[in-house]
Design an enzyme around this catalytic site. Structure first.
Site, PDB file in Angstrom:
ATOM      1  N   LYS A   1     -21.837 -14.389   0.943  1.00 33.75           N
ATOM      2  CA  LYS A   1     -23.089 -13.808   2.012  1.00 33.75           C
ATOM      3  C   LYS A   1     -23.450 -12.812   0.328  1.00 33.75           C
ATOM      4  O   LYS A   1     -23.126 -11.522   0.304  1.00 33.75           O
ATOM      5  CB  LYS A   1     -23.248 -12.401   2.677  1.00 33.75           C
ATOM      6  CG  LYS A   1     -22.559 -12.706   4.589  1.00 33.75           C
ATOM      7  CD  LYS A   1     -23.194 -12.119   5.114  1.00 33.75           C
ATOM      8  CE  LYS A   1     -22.491 -12.855   7.137  1.00 33.75           C
ATOM      9  NZ  LYS A   1     -22.632 -11.162   7.378  1.00 33.75           N
TER      10      LYS A   1
ATOM     11  N   GLY B   1     -10.423  -7.009  -1.851  1.00 30.42           N
ATOM     12  CA  GLY B   1     -10.839  -8.331  -1.270  1.00 30.42           C
ATOM     13  C   GLY B   1     -10.022  -9.140  -0.919  1.00 30.42           C
ATOM     14  O   GLY B   1      -9.051  -9.285  -1.503  1.00 30.42           O
TER      15      GLY B   1
ATOM     16  N   ARG C   1       0.947  -1.358  -0.044  1.00 36.94           N
ATOM     17  CA  ARG C   1      -0.125   0.406   0.257  1.00 36.94           C
ATOM     18  C   ARG C   1       0.890   1.314  -0.354  1.00 36.94           C
ATOM     19  O   ARG C   1       0.548   2.250  -0.363  1.00 36.94           O
ATOM     20  CB  ARG C   1      -1.358  -0.421   0.927  1.00 36.94           C
ATOM     21  CG  ARG C   1      -1.924  -1.165   0.951  1.00 36.94           C
ATOM     22  CD  ARG C   1      -2.572  -1.153   2.246  1.00 36.94           C
ATOM     23  NE  ARG C   1      -4.252  -1.508   1.630  1.00 36.94           N
ATOM     24  CZ  ARG C   1      -5.451  -2.019   2.397  1.00 36.94           C
ATOM     25  NH1 ARG C   1      -5.475  -1.695   2.818  1.00 36.94           N
ATOM     26  NH2 ARG C   1      -6.554  -2.666   2.492  1.00 36.94           N
TER      27      ARG C   1
END
Ligand code: AMP
Length: 393
Positions: free
Chosen positions: A200, A352, A36
Site C-alpha cells: 500500500k 517486516g 528475538r
C-alpha cells in the site's frame, strides 16, 4: 539523539525493569524461531553479569485483553533459561501479589520474566495505575524493545514516566537501531538511495514525503507502484491499487521531480496463483492481468542505482515474494544490498517483509543492519524520534 545506555548505569544489587520484545512465533507451545530472545541476550547478560536483578516484560501476539494460554510467555522463560544456562523465574501474571513476591525475593544476577503484558488491556491503553504497578518492580528502567518503541503503552511509556528520578535508559538493541536509522535520517553518506515496496502507498505516504526531502533517489516497487501508474494516467489492469490515493500519488510525483523512480517493466499474470507469467512495460498492463513483481529491466536499473549508493534504506518487498514466480525482484534488491555492503555502503533493511526476505535468503549478516521493527522503523524514518525514548536519559 544521544541516549545513555544500560552500560552507563551501575546495576549491582538493583532491580532492573526491562521491556523486551519476546513476541516470537509459536507453533503450539514450541518457539519456532528464537531470534528475538537471542538478540536481547547482550543487554540481558550485561545486566546480570554486573549483579543486576533483572525483571523482564514483553507482549506476545494479540490477546484480547485477558489471559489466553496460547499467548503465554512461559516458553520464552524456558528458552531464555536454556540460553543463559540458569533458571529464569516466571510469574503467571505480570502484576499482583505473586509477581511482587517473586521480584522481591530475587538475588543479584537473577532473572524473572513476567507473563504477557497484553493479558491486561491496560497495557495498550497506557493506564497510569497499571504502569505504576510495573514501575514498582524497578530501581532502573531499560527499554530494549524497538518493535514497540513507537507505541505509548504502559510498559514503554507510562512505567518509564512513573520512574522519573531513577535511571531510565535504552538497551543495546535500541542503541543499534538509533545509530543506523538515526544516522541515515540525519547525516546520510551520499548518494543515499531509498527503496520502498509493499502493498500500500497509504502506509508509506509520510515516509515517502520525508525521504524525498533527504534521499537522492527513491525507488518504488511492489503494488504501490500501480497507484503511481494510475496517477500518471497509465493502465494497471486488475493490479492492486488504492484508487482513493491517486491524487496523493499525483502530488508526490509532482514534488519528487526525477527523484522518484518507477518500474519500467512489470511481471504480470492472471492471478496470484498463476505459474504462467509474462513481462510488459511498466504502466502498460492489459485489462485482464495483474502486476505481481518488478520486471527484469527494472531489476537491473534498481541494482545499478543501489550499486552507486553509499547509504541504502529498504522497506517493503518488490512483489509478491511469497510466491517463487514473483520473488525475483525482491531477491534482486536483497542481492544488490549485499553487494553494496561489501563495497562499503551502509545498508539498512527496515523490518517486516523485507527483513523476512533477507533472513530467508541467509543474508542477515551480509547487510549493515536489519531492523527489528517494521512499523517502528517506518515511523522513525517519518519522525526521526520516538516520544517513548525522548523521556529516557
Ligand atoms: P507491506 O505490508 O505493505 O510491506 O506489504 C507486503 C505485502 O505486499 C507482501 O505480502 C507482498 O506479497 C505484497 N505485495 C507486494 N507486491 C505486490 C503486488 N504487486 N500485488 C499484490 N501484493 C503485493
Amino acid at each position: 539523539m544521544a541516549k545513555k545506555t544500560v552500560a552507563n548505569v551501575d546495576v549491582k544489587g538493583k532491580r532492573v525493569l526491562m521491556r523486551v520484545d519476546f513476541n516470537v512465533p509459536l507453533e503450539g507451545s514450541k518457539i519456532s524461531d528464537d531470534r528475538r530472545i537471542v538478540m536481547a541476550l547482550p543487554t540481558i547478560k550485561s545486566i546480570i553479569d554486573r549483579g543486576g536483578r533483572l525483571v523482564l516484560c514483553s507482549h506476545l501476539g494479540r490477546p484480547k485483553g485477558g489471559p489466553e494460554a496460547k499467548y503465554s510467555l512461559k516458553p520464552c522463560a524456558e528458552r531464555l533459561g536454556e540460553l543463559l544456562h540458569k533458571p529464569v523465574k516466571f510469574t503467571t501474571d505480570c502484576i499482583g501479589v505473586e509477581a511482587e513476591g517473586i521480584v522481591n525475593a530475587m538475588k543479584d544476577g537473577d532473572v524473572t520474566l513476567l507473563e504477557n503484558l497484553r493479558f491486561h488491556k491496560e497495557e495498550e491503553k497506557n493506564d497510569p495505575n497499571f504502569a505504576k504497578q510495573l514501575a514498582k518492580y524497578g530501581d532502573v528502567y531499560v527499554n530494549d524493545a524497538f518493535g514497540t518503541a513507537h507505541r505509548e503503552h504502559a510498559s514503554t511509556f507510562g512505567a518509564a514516566q512513573a520512574m522519573q528520578g531513577k535511571p531510565r535508559v535504552i538497551g543495546f538493541l535500541i542503541e543499534k537501531e538509533l545509530k543506523f536509522l538515526g544516522d541515515a535520517v540525519s547525516k546520510p553518506v551520499r548518494p543515499f538511495v531509498a527503496i520502498l515496496g509493499g502493498a500500500k502507498v497509504s502506509d508509506k505516504i509520510q515516509v515517502i514525503e520525508q525521504l524525498l526531502g533527504k534521499c537522492d533517489k527513491l525507488l518504488i516497487g511492489g503494488a504501490m507502484a500501480y497507484t503511481f501508474f494510475l496517477a500518471q494516467g497509465k493502465s494497471v489492469g486488475k493490479s492492486l491499487v488504492e484508487a482513493d490515493k491517486v491524487d496523493l500519488a499525483k502530488g508526490l510525483l509532482a514534488k519528487a521531480g526525477g527523484k522518484l523512480v518507477l518500474p519500467v517493466d512489470t511481471v504480470i499474470a492472471d492471478g496470484f496463483d498463476s505459474v504462467a507469467t509474462s513481462v510488459v512495460e511498466g504502466g502498460n498492463i492489459p485489462a485482464d492481468k495483474s502486476g505481481f513483481d518488478i520486471g527484469p529491466k527494472t531489476r537491473e536499473m534498481y541494482k545499478t542505482e543501489v550499486a552507486k549508493a553509499k547509504t541504502v534504506i529498504w522497506n517493503g518487498p518488490m512483489g509478491v515474494f511469497e510466491k517463487e514466480q514473483f520473488a525475483a525482484g525482491t531477491k534482486a534488491i536483497a542481492e544488490a544490498c549485499v553487494a553494496a555492503t561489501s563495497k562499503g555502503a551502509v545498508t539498512i533493511i527496515g523490518g517486516g517483509d523485507s527483513a523476512a526476505a533477507i533472513e530467508q535468503m541467509g543474508f542477515s549478516d551480509k547487510v549493515s543492519h536489519v531492523s527489528t521493527g517494521g512499523g517502528a522503523s517506518l515511523e522513525f524514518l517519518e519522525n526521526g524520534h520516538f516520544s517513548t525514548l525522548d523521556i529516557l536519559d
